[in-house]
Design an enzyme around this catalytic site. Structure first.
Site, PDB file in Angstrom:
ATOM      1  N   ASN A 210      65.860   4.242  -3.081  1.00  0.00           N
ATOM      2  CA  ASN A 210      66.591   2.829  -2.979  1.00  0.00           C
ATOM      3  C   ASN A 210      67.471   2.939  -3.184  1.00  0.00           C
ATOM      4  OD1 ASN A 210      66.856   2.591  -5.883  1.00  0.00           O
ATOM      5  ND2 ASN A 210      64.069   2.706  -5.966  1.00  0.00           N
ATOM      6  N   ASP A 279      57.222   2.185  -5.710  1.00  0.00           N
ATOM      7  CA  ASP A 279      56.026   2.050  -6.076  1.00  0.00           C
ATOM      8  C   ASP A 279      55.276   2.441  -5.784  1.00  0.00           C
ATOM      9  OD1 ASP A 279      56.448  -0.418  -7.645  1.00  0.00           O
ATOM     10  OD2 ASP A 279      57.378  -1.263  -6.028  1.00  0.00           O
ATOM     11  N   LYS A 289      59.676  20.934   8.073  1.00  0.00           N
ATOM     12  CA  LYS A 289      60.501  19.689   8.647  1.00  0.00           C
ATOM     13  C   LYS A 289      59.448  18.762   9.476  1.00  0.00           C
ATOM     14  CE  LYS A 289      64.562  17.630  11.321  1.00  0.00           C
ATOM     15  NZ  LYS A 289      65.154  17.938  12.242  1.00  0.00           N
ATOM     16  N   PHE A 323      63.001  -4.244 -16.587  1.00  0.00           N
ATOM     17  CA  PHE A 323      63.797  -5.182 -15.874  1.00  0.00           C
ATOM     18  C   PHE A 323      62.838  -5.177 -14.945  1.00  0.00           C
ATOM     19  CE2 PHE A 323      67.988  -4.752 -16.410  1.00  0.00           C
ATOM     20  CZ  PHE A 323      68.146  -4.002 -17.655  1.00  0.00           C
ATOM     21  N   LYS A 337      55.659 -10.445 -14.922  1.00  0.00           N
ATOM     22  CA  LYS A 337      55.964  -9.477 -15.304  1.00  0.00           C
ATOM     23  C   LYS A 337      55.912  -8.353 -16.606  1.00  0.00           C
ATOM     24  CE  LYS A 337      58.164  -7.525 -11.194  1.00  0.00           C
ATOM     25  NZ  LYS A 337      59.788  -7.858 -10.811  1.00  0.00           N
ATOM     26  N   LYS A 341      52.423  -6.314 -18.341  1.00  0.00           N
ATOM     27  CA  LYS A 341      53.363  -5.763 -18.970  1.00  0.00           C
ATOM     28  C   LYS A 341      52.785  -4.986 -19.452  1.00  0.00           C
ATOM     29  CE  LYS A 341      55.237  -4.046 -14.462  1.00  0.00           C
ATOM     30  NZ  LYS A 341      56.072  -3.287 -13.769  1.00  0.00           N
TER      31      LYS A 341
END
Ligand code: CTP
Length: 404
Positions: A210, A279, A289, A323, A337, A341
């Site tokens: 990301n 995730d 490859k 975060f 969250k 958590k």
């Protein structure tokens, strides 16, 4: 502290080839909203023109102890009293010796002996002078008296030799100046920060990731360091340099990050998880490859461990901060969250906007404390977000200590 806003800095420059680098230091102080008053020794003027420094600092450069004008307008007592911080960069062996010996025979040494502000000394000299036991003894004497030092760097020296003695990098001097001016409200605390993206390999040349730049986490690690914390920074692959004085642990995948967090979790008092952990990862990783095919292949994924949720189950008295990167229903998702958590605080991060979030220098966040109100902050630099977050964590620490 994110810069030098409302701060008056007296910059002492002494006679050394590195004196030309002080011009950049003046620029950095001004850029970060500080006021700077330059004081030059007589030999410094052989290396850099006072006019250069006067133009950059937008203040008169002070040189003569017995100049009628200078003494009236910006005399040694006035400078010594108005300074929030006194920096000597570069500092020669001679000036260090004078300060250690209590000698006040020119403007700079007189201002230093008359100030109650913290003094930061950035030595620069030939390697033999640096290693001279008298110089080292003077430095030890000054350190024992509370003077701050930033060590010279090792490398090519102007005299043609190699070794320790080069003026520290200007960015590092600026960082040290901010450190000296910052509160030490996290001293004695072990802090664990995670940052950056993770990479989940598919084959030797491809991976899922990301766009996290690591900037937010690095700014938080830097702020904790400046405020006295002992920081371990675990980061996925990013292209920025880690802050000075942190223990830096580079990792690649979510699994590597989970292992590293596990290794450093136990002694931590505060854990801040800014990392954008994947995730999911490819269920199988090819050794070779993967060759392209005519049909569309199916990519099978499996869940990674939720590191933060795992920590939430065993955090004990530690402060755990997460975060939440969201593109919609920011506060609702972040609050969910926080509870799921078992966190003490969560930073709800709007990553949907084009100007905030991933890979940019500013951020728009809301800080939510368990059982507390939602604190919505305006768009600000990631450094400023870090300072606000640390203020909230310091407050939480205080309430905990009071209720113990
Ligand atoms: N996190 C983690 N391990 C994961 C995924 C996330 O430790 N495998 C942490 C992140 O570091 C962050 C927090 O959990 O502090 C929230 O991450 P985020 O991506 O916003 O949420 P997720 O829990 O992954 O949920 P979703 O993707 O559904 O929003």
């Amino acid at each position: 502290m994110t810069g030098f806003r409302n701060k008056e800095i007296v910059l002492g420059i002494t006679g050394c080839i590195a004196a030309y680098k002080s011009a950049e230091l003046v620029r950095q102080i001004i850029k970060q909203d500080g006021q700077v008053h330059v004081v030059m020794t007589e030999s410094a003027r052989e290396f850099i023109s006072p006019l250069t420094l006067q133009t950059l600092s937008v203040n008169p450069v002070v040189m003569e102890l017995f100049s009628l004008y200078e003494e009236k307008e910006i005399g040694h007592i006035s400078l010594a009293e108005r300074a929030d911080l006194l920096v000597v960069a570069p500092a020669t062996a001679n000036t260090i010796g004078k300060i250690a010996g209590g000698i006040a025979d020119d403007m700079l040494s007189t201002v230093i002996s008359a100030t109650r502000a913290p003094v930061l000394i950035a030595p620069a000299m030939n390697v033999n002078m640096w290693e001279n036991p008298i110089v080292q003894r003077n430095i030890t004497t000054l350190k024992d008296l509370g003077y701050h030092f930033i060590e010279p760097a090792t490398g090519d020296l102007a005299c043609g030799t190699q070794g320790k003695g080069r003026l520290a990098e200007i960015d590092d001097i600026v960082d040290e100046m901010i450190t000296v001016l910052s509160p030490r409200d996290f001293s004695g605390k072990n802090v664990l920060v995670t940052a950056g993206p993770t990479r989940e390999p598919l084959d030797p040349v491809r991976f899922m990731t990301n766009p996290s730049s690591g900037k937010m986490g690095f700014a938080i690690a830097r702020a904790f360091c400046r405020r006295g914390g002992a920081v371990t920074l675990i980061s996925g692959p990013v292209s920025i340099a880690p802050p000075r004085n942190v223990r830096f642990v580079p990792v690649l995948s979510a699994r590597d990050m989970a292992d590293a967090v596990d290794r450093y979790f136990e002694p931590s008092d505060i854990i801040v998880k800014t990392a954008a952990v994947a995730d999911y990862r490819p269920r199988s990783v090819s050794d070779q490859k993967i060759k392209k095919q005519d049909d569309s292949p199916n990519l099978e994924l499996e869940r990674t461990t939720d590191i933060l949720a795992t920590l939430g189950k065993k955090k004990g008295n530690r402060i755990l901060v997460g975060f939440a990167a969201e593109t919609q229903d920011l506060i609702v998702h972040a609050q969910e969250k926080l509870e799921r958590k078992n966190l003490d605080m969560i930073v709800a991060n709007d990553v949907g906007g084009s100007e905030t979030g991933f890979a940019v220098d500013v951020n728009k966040v809301s800080i939510i404390t368990a059982g507390g109100p939602v604190d919505e902050l305006p768009v600000m630099s990631k450094e400023e977000v870090a300072e606000h977050l640390l203020d909230r964590i310091a407050r939480l620490l205080e309430t905990r200590q009071l209720s113990c």
